[in-house]
Write a protein that holds these residues in place. Sequence first.
Motif, PDB file in Angstrom:
ATOM      1  N   SER A 165      -9.685 -24.781  15.406  1.00 10.40           N
ATOM      2  CA  SER A 165     -10.479 -24.292  16.528  1.00 10.40           C
ATOM      3  C   SER A 165      -9.649 -23.326  17.371  1.00 10.40           C
ATOM      4  N   THR A 166     -10.318 -22.637  18.281  1.00  8.97           N
ATOM      5  CA  THR A 166      -9.607 -21.702  19.157  1.00  8.97           C
ATOM      6  C   THR A 166      -8.540 -22.410  19.971  1.00  8.97           C
ATOM      7  N   ARG A 167      -8.873 -23.600  20.487  1.00 10.94           N
ATOM      8  CA  ARG A 167      -7.909 -24.365  21.273  1.00 10.94           C
ATOM      9  C   ARG A 167      -6.743 -24.819  20.412  1.00 10.94           C
ATOM     10  N   GLU A 168      -7.024 -25.258  19.176  1.00  8.14           N
ATOM     11  CA  GLU A 168      -5.962 -25.697  18.278  1.00  8.14           C
ATOM     12  C   GLU A 168      -5.032 -24.535  17.930  1.00  8.14           C
ATOM     13  N   LEU A 169      -5.601 -23.355  17.773  1.00 12.45           N
ATOM     14  CA  LEU A 169      -4.765 -22.184  17.517  1.00 12.45           C
ATOM     15  C   LEU A 169      -3.878 -21.861  18.717  1.00 12.45           C
ATOM     16  N   GLU A 170      -4.419 -22.046  19.915  1.00 14.94           N
ATOM     17  CA  GLU A 170      -3.612 -21.826  21.120  1.00 14.94           C
ATOM     18  C   GLU A 170      -2.461 -22.815  21.188  1.00 14.94           C
ATOM     19  N   VAL A 171      -2.739 -24.074  20.881  1.00 11.81           N
ATOM     20  CA  VAL A 171      -1.691 -25.099  20.871  1.00 11.81           C
ATOM     21  C   VAL A 171      -0.636 -24.765  19.823  1.00 11.81           C
ATOM     22  N   GLN A 177       6.407 -21.376  19.579  1.00 13.42           N
ATOM     23  CA  GLN A 177       7.358 -20.759  20.491  1.00 13.42           C
ATOM     24  C   GLN A 177       8.426 -21.742  20.959  1.00 13.42           C
ATOM     25  N   GLY A 178       8.349 -22.972  20.449  1.00  8.84           N
ATOM     26  CA  GLY A 178       9.355 -23.970  20.775  1.00  8.84           C
ATOM     27  C   GLY A 178       9.020 -24.844  21.970  1.00  8.84           C
ATOM     28  N   LEU A 179       7.791 -24.720  22.516  1.00  7.76           N
ATOM     29  CA  LEU A 179       7.417 -25.523  23.681  1.00  7.76           C
ATOM     30  C   LEU A 179       7.156 -26.967  23.274  1.00  7.76           C
ATOM     31  N   LYS A 187       0.725 -25.317  30.389  1.00 17.42           N
ATOM     32  CA  LYS A 187       0.273 -23.942  30.238  1.00 17.42           C
ATOM     33  C   LYS A 187      -1.226 -23.858  30.001  1.00 17.42           C
ATOM     34  N   LEU A 188      -1.777 -24.829  29.282  1.00 20.72           N
ATOM     35  CA  LEU A 188      -3.203 -24.780  28.941  1.00 20.72           C
ATOM     36  C   LEU A 188      -4.064 -25.609  29.913  1.00 20.72           C
ATOM     37  N   PHE A 189      -3.414 -26.165  30.942  1.00 23.91           N
ATOM     38  CA  PHE A 189      -4.116 -26.990  31.933  1.00 23.91           C
ATOM     39  C   PHE A 189      -4.853 -28.148  31.257  1.00 23.91           C
ATOM     40  N   LEU A 190      -4.117 -28.814  30.355  1.00 22.20           N
ATOM     41  CA  LEU A 190      -4.647 -29.969  29.643  1.00 22.20           C
ATOM     42  C   LEU A 190      -3.737 -31.159  29.895  1.00 22.20           C
TER      43      LEU A 190
END
Length: 224
Positions: A165-171, A177-179, A187-190
């Motif tokens: 999903s779009t959210r999974e791709l963002e995660v 990036q190593g986060l 960052k994603l307000f989750l």
Amino acid sequence: MQPATPVKSKSERKPSDKLRVAVIEDHKAFREGLSELLSISTGFYCAGTFSSIESALLDLTDADVLLLDIGLPGKSGIEGIPLLKEKFPSLQIVMMTVFEDDHHISRAIMAGANGYILKRTPASQILQALKDANSGGMPLTPIVAKRIALMYQQYAPTAPATTLSTRELEVLQLLSQGLKIGDVAEKLFLSPETVRNHTRNIYEKLHVHSKSEAVAKAIRQGLV
């Protein structure tokens, strides 16, 4: 009495600064027309004309580029490519034919042809194609280039589909990036738990078992 001066062969008489071009074409008038074109064009030299692969293999001795028809008596032009390449490894072979279908184009290219132009090609473009082939290019009549592009689009492997999903791709992007989970959540307000759920779904969909495996696979598949 002075001894007679030996008659030099055509290759011996050829100026060294001219492009040596041979022709294999069974249609006599067309073959002679190509020979005439080469003879009157600055910077070109006709290194021989032949009506078949067999005669060229016997008598061709000196050429940089070869214009080769496909429909020939005896061996076809395509069948002759590997034989000519074996005997003349540096010879650049440009097919010149009436055939513009996928079957003949693909067979010629796979056999080792260095270019593919049609017989209706204007004289100036034929000469340019010879120059291009000699300099390492692959001259193609525009319609042939289009056919090759279409064949590539049809048979080239497609990028693997993803169900993320779009959210999974963002995660996944942030994880790559190593986060850490907490940083991704911020960052994603989750909530961290929501990010963990997304991460588990990512692992399941990508068929991996760790963050490093997920990131590596995502990079290979062009997801991040």
